[in-house]
Enzyme design. Structure first.
Site, PDB file in Angstrom:
ATOM      1  N   THR A  15      51.846  33.188  36.888  1.00 23.87           N
ATOM      2  CA  THR A  15      51.261  31.898  37.251  1.00 23.87           C
ATOM      3  C   THR A  15      50.208  31.419  36.262  1.00 23.87           C
ATOM      4  O   THR A  15      50.087  30.227  35.985  1.00 23.87           O
ATOM      5  CB  THR A  15      50.626  31.998  38.657  1.00 23.87           C
ATOM      6  N   ASP A  94      52.893  39.035  41.920  1.00 23.03           N
ATOM      7  CA  ASP A  94      53.705  39.581  43.010  1.00 23.03           C
ATOM      8  C   ASP A  94      54.058  41.052  42.843  1.00 23.03           C
ATOM      9  O   ASP A  94      54.094  41.796  43.821  1.00 23.03           O
ATOM     10  CB  ASP A  94      54.982  38.748  43.182  1.00 23.03           C
TER      11      ASP A  94
END
Length: 357
Positions: A15, A94
């Site tokens: 991200t 993640d």
């Protein structure tokens, strides 16, 4: 002022360096993170280190990371280990705990700081967690005394990588270390708990090594009420070599005889089955209840207070180092290799001084 250090940044994706495409969806954008960082005046301050960014191609969302990617990152650090003073791996959030756990086993005899980090919101966004994250991890790398571990830095907290797990999907406090204290915290001042940091090796006796991971026949199974022995049998079919079994509480599982027979047959075939708790924190003790002692009789070994991520990547690592040696893999799974588990009562009492009640 201490001499400027040279820091290598392996930008794998995630991200932190994304921006929105024409459809308004965040996507990886080659070259964009480095461009953004060049426009951060804080990184040009005299007390900041020099840094070099190597952007991976392709940039990966961490949900697409595989053991091959762990090897790529480890080899990258190995190739440049003696050229740089410290290393940063920018990574999607993640599966960050899997990567840091794997790297902790692969990178042996560390005497340099390695920090894995990322962000929940991209650097390009007006409100984000990426900016302060980048500034702080570079400041940590500039600290005179190295932190010779694979760590995660997130939301002002420095965590041992193989003790970390993603605890929140949409909060800035994304990562926690449920069974081990913080290695450090960045508040008004940067505090490092040096007594918890693993000792750097004596280079004259033990030099840095990068060990490989090649075997990928491992899996995780989370128990649920009513889980059938047939489903378990399917999961344990060859070519599986190792299974992390996420059990109830302090290591409990169904006492169904068929369930235990399936486990016993897999164990006799050479599969290593490791019992870790589904709970966010705590340790496995297979000797407390009948639901745990039956697992031990079937050949399942206790994983102490390891995270699922640490247990799984340790299986990958040990089966690569000791193929076809179930007994040795079992033995080493229950030993503390890189600070990933708390093996005895004395250590637990020591850690209790730091962990919240």
């Amino acid at each position: 002022m201490s001499e400027k250090k040279n820091v290598y940044i392996a930008y794998t994706g995630g991200t932190i360096g994304m921006k929105k495409n024409d459809e308004g969806v965040y996507v990886p954008c080659p070259g964009y993170l480095e461009e953004q960082m060049k426009n951060m005046p804080e990184l040009l301050e005299p007390d900041m280190p020099n840094y070099y960014i190597n952007e991976y191609d392709p940039l990966l969302d961490s949900s697409n990371m595989t053991p091959k990617d762990w090897v790529t990152i480890a080899d990258d650090i190995k190739t440049r280990y003696y050229q740089y003073d410290a290393f940063i791996v920018l990574h999607g959030t993640d599966t960050m705990a899997f990567t840091t756990s794997a790297l902790s086993f692969m990178l042996e005899n560390l005497d340099k700081t390695i920090i894995v980090s990322g962000s929940q919101i991209p650097l390009v966004s007006t409100r984000n967690d990426a900016r302060l994250q980048l500034i702080t991890i570079l400041q940590i790398c500039q600290v005179e005394k190295p932190i010779p571990e694979v760590t995660i830095f997130f939301n002002s907290k420095l965590l041992r990588g193989n003790r970390s797990t993603k605890a929140h999907a949409d909060r800035f406090v994304a990562y926690e270390s449920p069974n081990f204290p913080l290695l450090g915290e960045a508040g008004v001042n940067m505090k490092v708990n040096w007594e918890l940091i693993r000792d750097a090796p004596n280079r004259a006796l033990s030099s840095f090594r990068c060990l490989n991971i090649t075997n990928s026949s491992m899996a995780v199974l989370r128990l649920s009420p009513g889980i059938s022995s047939k489903l378990l049998e399917k999961v344990l079919e060859p070519p599986l070599l190792g299974l992390v079994l996420e059990t109830f509480g302090s290591g409990g599982a169904p006492t169904d005889p068929d369930f235990h027979k399936v486990l016993k047959r897999a164990n006799d075939r050479g599969v290593v089955i490791v019992n870790v708790t589904q709970c966010f924190s705590g340790t496995v003790n297979q000797g407390i209840y009948e639901t745990g002692s039956g697992l031990a009789k079937a050949g399942v070994i206790g994983g102490y207070d390891m995270t699922c991520e640490a247990a799984l990547t340790k299986l990958f690592f040990l089966f690569t180092q000791h193929p076809n040696d179930q007994a040795l893999v079992k033995e080493k799974m229950q030993k503390n290799l890189r600070g990933e588990l708390t093996p005895d009562e004395e250590s637990r009492r020591f850690l209790a001084r730091y962990l919240p009640v």
